[in-house]
Design a protein around this motif. Structure first.
Motif, PDB file in Angstrom:
ATOM      1  N   TYR A  17      99.914  48.328  -9.959  1.00  0.00           N
ATOM      2  CA  TYR A  17     100.192  49.722 -10.299  1.00  0.00           C
ATOM      3  C   TYR A  17      98.958  50.377 -10.918  1.00  0.00           C
ATOM      4  CZ  TYR A  17     102.241  53.873 -12.332  1.00  0.00           C
ATOM      5  OH  TYR A  17     102.498  55.173 -12.664  1.00  0.00           O
ATOM      6  N   LEU A  18      98.222  49.639 -11.747  1.00  0.00           N
ATOM      7  CA  LEU A  18      97.005  50.197 -12.354  1.00  0.00           C
ATOM      8  C   LEU A  18      95.951  50.523 -11.298  1.00  0.00           C
ATOM      9  CD1 LEU A  18      96.404  48.253 -15.667  1.00  0.00           C
ATOM     10  CD2 LEU A  18      96.745  50.690 -15.383  1.00  0.00           C
ATOM     11  N   LEU A  25      93.378  58.641 -10.318  1.00  0.00           N
ATOM     12  CA  LEU A  25      92.945  59.316 -11.539  1.00  0.00           C
ATOM     13  C   LEU A  25      91.435  59.541 -11.573  1.00  0.00           C
ATOM     14  CD1 LEU A  25      95.541  58.733 -13.720  1.00  0.00           C
ATOM     15  CD2 LEU A  25      93.561  58.927 -15.143  1.00  0.00           C
ATOM     16  N   LYS A  26      90.650  58.656 -10.953  1.00  0.00           N
ATOM     17  CA  LYS A  26      89.196  58.723 -11.042  1.00  0.00           C
ATOM     18  C   LYS A  26      88.618  59.987 -10.432  1.00  0.00           C
ATOM     19  CE  LYS A  26      88.175  53.834 -11.268  1.00  0.00           C
ATOM     20  NZ  LYS A  26      87.568  52.687 -10.624  1.00  0.00           N
ATOM     21  N   LYS A  27      89.355  60.616  -9.553  1.00  0.00           N
ATOM     22  CA  LYS A  27      88.825  61.769  -8.841  1.00  0.00           C
ATOM     23  C   LYS A  27      88.618  62.975  -9.757  1.00  0.00           C
ATOM     24  CE  LYS A  27      91.155  60.274  -4.683  1.00  0.00           C
ATOM     25  NZ  LYS A  27      92.300  60.479  -3.817  1.00  0.00           N
ATOM     26  N   ASN A  28      89.605  63.268 -10.607  1.00  0.00           N
ATOM     27  CA  ASN A  28      89.559  64.533 -11.335  1.00  0.00           C
ATOM     28  C   ASN A  28      89.650  64.418 -12.851  1.00  0.00           C
ATOM     29  OD1 ASN A  28      89.585  65.860  -8.838  1.00  0.00           O
ATOM     30  ND2 ASN A  28      91.810  65.779  -8.773  1.00  0.00           N
ATOM     31  N   TYR A  29      90.040  63.263 -13.374  1.00  0.00           N
ATOM     32  CA  TYR A  29      90.376  63.185 -14.794  1.00  0.00           C
ATOM     33  C   TYR A  29      89.518  62.153 -15.508  1.00  0.00           C
ATOM     34  CZ  TYR A  29      94.411  65.535 -12.863  1.00  0.00           C
ATOM     35  OH  TYR A  29      95.215  66.396 -12.185  1.00  0.00           O
ATOM     36  N   PHE A  30      89.297  62.408 -16.816  1.00  0.00           N
ATOM     37  CA  PHE A  30      88.558  61.486 -17.654  1.00  0.00           C
ATOM     38  C   PHE A  30      89.556  60.636 -18.420  1.00  0.00           C
ATOM     39  CE2 PHE A  30      86.511  60.478 -21.728  1.00  0.00           C
ATOM     40  CZ  PHE A  30      85.463  59.721 -21.241  1.00  0.00           C
ATOM     41  N   PHE A  31      89.428  59.316 -18.318  1.00  0.00           N
ATOM     42  CA  PHE A  31      90.387  58.435 -18.993  1.00  0.00           C
ATOM     43  C   PHE A  31      89.648  57.336 -19.750  1.00  0.00           C
ATOM     44  CE2 PHE A  31      89.734  56.796 -14.765  1.00  0.00           C
ATOM     45  CZ  PHE A  31      89.581  55.435 -14.954  1.00  0.00           C
ATOM     46  N   ILE A  32      90.329  56.772 -20.742  1.00  0.00           N
ATOM     47  CA  ILE A  32      89.800  55.683 -21.555  1.00  0.00           C
ATOM     48  C   ILE A  32      90.736  54.490 -21.358  1.00  0.00           C
ATOM     49  CG2 ILE A  32      89.212  54.918 -23.876  1.00  0.00           C
ATOM     50  CD1 ILE A  32      88.989  57.888 -24.625  1.00  0.00           C
ATOM     51  N   GLY A  33      90.181  53.355 -21.002  1.00  0.00           N
ATOM     52  CA  GLY A  33      91.016  52.167 -20.832  1.00  0.00           C
ATOM     53  C   GLY A  33      90.943  51.674 -19.411  1.00  0.00           C
ATOM     54  N   PRO A  34      91.839  50.895 -18.972  1.00  0.00           N
ATOM     55  CA  PRO A  34      93.069  50.395 -19.581  1.00  0.00           C
ATOM     56  C   PRO A  34      92.792  49.253 -20.555  1.00  0.00           C
ATOM     57  CG  PRO A  34      92.872  49.534 -17.370  1.00  0.00           C
ATOM     58  CD  PRO A  34      91.711  50.464 -17.577  1.00  0.00           C
ATOM     59  N   PHE A  35      93.607  49.184 -21.599  1.00  0.00           N
ATOM     60  CA  PHE A  35      93.518  48.149 -22.609  1.00  0.00           C
ATOM     61  C   PHE A  35      94.728  47.231 -22.467  1.00  0.00           C
ATOM     62  CE2 PHE A  35      91.517  51.902 -24.574  1.00  0.00           C
ATOM     63  CZ  PHE A  35      90.218  51.423 -24.626  1.00  0.00           C
ATOM     64  N   PHE A  36      94.470  45.963 -22.153  1.00  0.00           N
ATOM     65  CA  PHE A  36      95.540  44.985 -22.055  1.00  0.00           C
ATOM     66  C   PHE A  36      95.825  44.446 -23.447  1.00  0.00           C
ATOM     67  CE2 PHE A  36      94.061  45.176 -17.756  1.00  0.00           C
ATOM     68  CZ  PHE A  36      95.198  44.945 -16.994  1.00  0.00           C
ATOM     69  N   LEU A  37      97.034  44.659 -23.934  1.00  0.00           N
ATOM     70  CA  LEU A  37      97.411  44.194 -25.256  1.00  0.00           C
ATOM     71  C   LEU A  37      97.895  42.749 -25.171  1.00  0.00           C
ATOM     72  CD1 LEU A  37      99.277  47.328 -26.580  1.00  0.00           C
ATOM     73  CD2 LEU A  37      96.951  46.630 -27.002  1.00  0.00           C
ATOM     74  N   PRO A  38      97.911  42.036 -26.303  1.00  0.00           N
ATOM     75  CA  PRO A  38      98.401  40.650 -26.267  1.00  0.00           C
ATOM     76  C   PRO A  38      99.853  40.594 -25.800  1.00  0.00           C
ATOM     77  CG  PRO A  38      97.327  41.114 -28.361  1.00  0.00           C
ATOM     78  CD  PRO A  38      97.424  42.413 -27.617  1.00  0.00           C
ATOM     79  N   ARG A  39     100.151  39.591 -24.995  1.00  0.00           N
ATOM     80  CA  ARG A  39     101.503  39.481 -24.461  1.00  0.00           C
ATOM     81  C   ARG A  39     102.471  39.044 -25.559  1.00  0.00           C
ATOM     82  NH1 ARG A  39      98.813  35.139 -21.706  1.00  0.00           N
ATOM     83  NH2 ARG A  39      99.395  33.177 -22.655  1.00  0.00           N
ATOM     84  N   LYS A  40     103.676  39.527 -25.443  1.00  0.00           N
ATOM     85  CA  LYS A  40     104.730  39.189 -26.393  1.00  0.00           C
ATOM     86  C   LYS A  40     105.560  38.075 -25.771  1.00  0.00           C
ATOM     87  CE  LYS A  40     108.826  41.146 -28.494  1.00  0.00           C
ATOM     88  NZ  LYS A  40     109.740  42.285 -28.468  1.00  0.00           N
ATOM     89  N   ILE A  41     105.647  36.937 -26.457  1.00  0.00           N
ATOM     90  CA  ILE A  41     106.380  35.788 -25.947  1.00  0.00           C
ATOM     91  C   ILE A  41     107.610  35.573 -26.816  1.00  0.00           C
ATOM     92  CG2 ILE A  41     106.295  33.316 -25.478  1.00  0.00           C
ATOM     93  CD1 ILE A  41     103.292  33.595 -25.092  1.00  0.00           C
ATOM     94  N   GLU A  42     108.759  35.535 -26.170  1.00  0.00           N
ATOM     95  CA  GLU A  42     110.016  35.285 -26.869  1.00  0.00           C
ATOM     96  C   GLU A  42     110.602  33.984 -26.340  1.00  0.00           C
ATOM     97  OE1 GLU A  42     114.365  37.420 -27.439  1.00  0.00           O
ATOM     98  OE2 GLU A  42     112.704  38.532 -26.569  1.00  0.00           O
ATOM     99  N   LYS A  43     110.824  33.031 -27.243  1.00  0.00           N
ATOM    100  CA  LYS A  43     111.351  31.728 -26.847  1.00  0.00           C
ATOM    101  C   LYS A  43     112.784  31.599 -27.344  1.00  0.00           C
ATOM    102  CE  LYS A  43     106.844  29.592 -26.857  1.00  0.00           C
ATOM    103  NZ  LYS A  43     105.967  28.561 -27.402  1.00  0.00           N
ATOM    104  N   ILE A  44     113.675  31.149 -26.459  1.00  0.00           N
ATOM    105  CA  ILE A  44     115.090  31.023 -26.755  1.00  0.00           C
ATOM    106  C   ILE A  44     115.518  29.598 -26.415  1.00  0.00           C
ATOM    107  CG2 ILE A  44     117.403  31.870 -26.222  1.00  0.00           C
ATOM    108  CD1 ILE A  44     116.003  34.457 -25.226  1.00  0.00           C
TER     109      ILE A  44
END
Length: 98
Positions: A17-18, A25-44
């Motif tokens: 998707y990115l 987006l690269k054609k017309n807009y100025f953007f900062i990123g993408p920043f991948f945040l640390p993954r959230k792990i949930e253990k059950i």
């Protein structure tokens, strides 16, 4: 400025998707990123047999991936593009105006 937050349980869906989103987006807009945040792990831990064996258990792990992207200049066309491509299966997209 728009802060776009993309969440998913599948990293491949986020990256594909990115690529699509940033290519448009690269054609017309100025953007900062993408920043991948640390993954959230949930253990059950779940008991497989609650009556006889207390020691027999199954462990389930859920990973949630998150990416943040900032868009500096935007217009009505960009907002329509974001809203049109917001309902993609397996991806949650939120955006906030800063």
């Amino acid at each position: 400025m728009i802060k776009v937050i993309i969440k998913s349980f599948f990293i491949l869906k986020i990256t594909s998707y990115l690529k699509f989103f940033l290519k448009n987006l690269k054609k017309n807009y100025f953007f900062i990123g993408p920043f991948f945040l640390p993954r959230k792990i949930e253990k059950i831990t779940v008991l497989t047999s609650p009556f006889i064996d207390k020691k027999s258990r199954d462990q389930i792990q859920i990973k949630e991936f998150k990416v943040i992207l900032f868009i500096k200049n935007f217009d009505l066309n960009l907002l329509n593009f974001i809203l049109k491509n917001k309902n993609i299966e397996g991806i949650l997209i939120n955006f906030h105006f800063l």
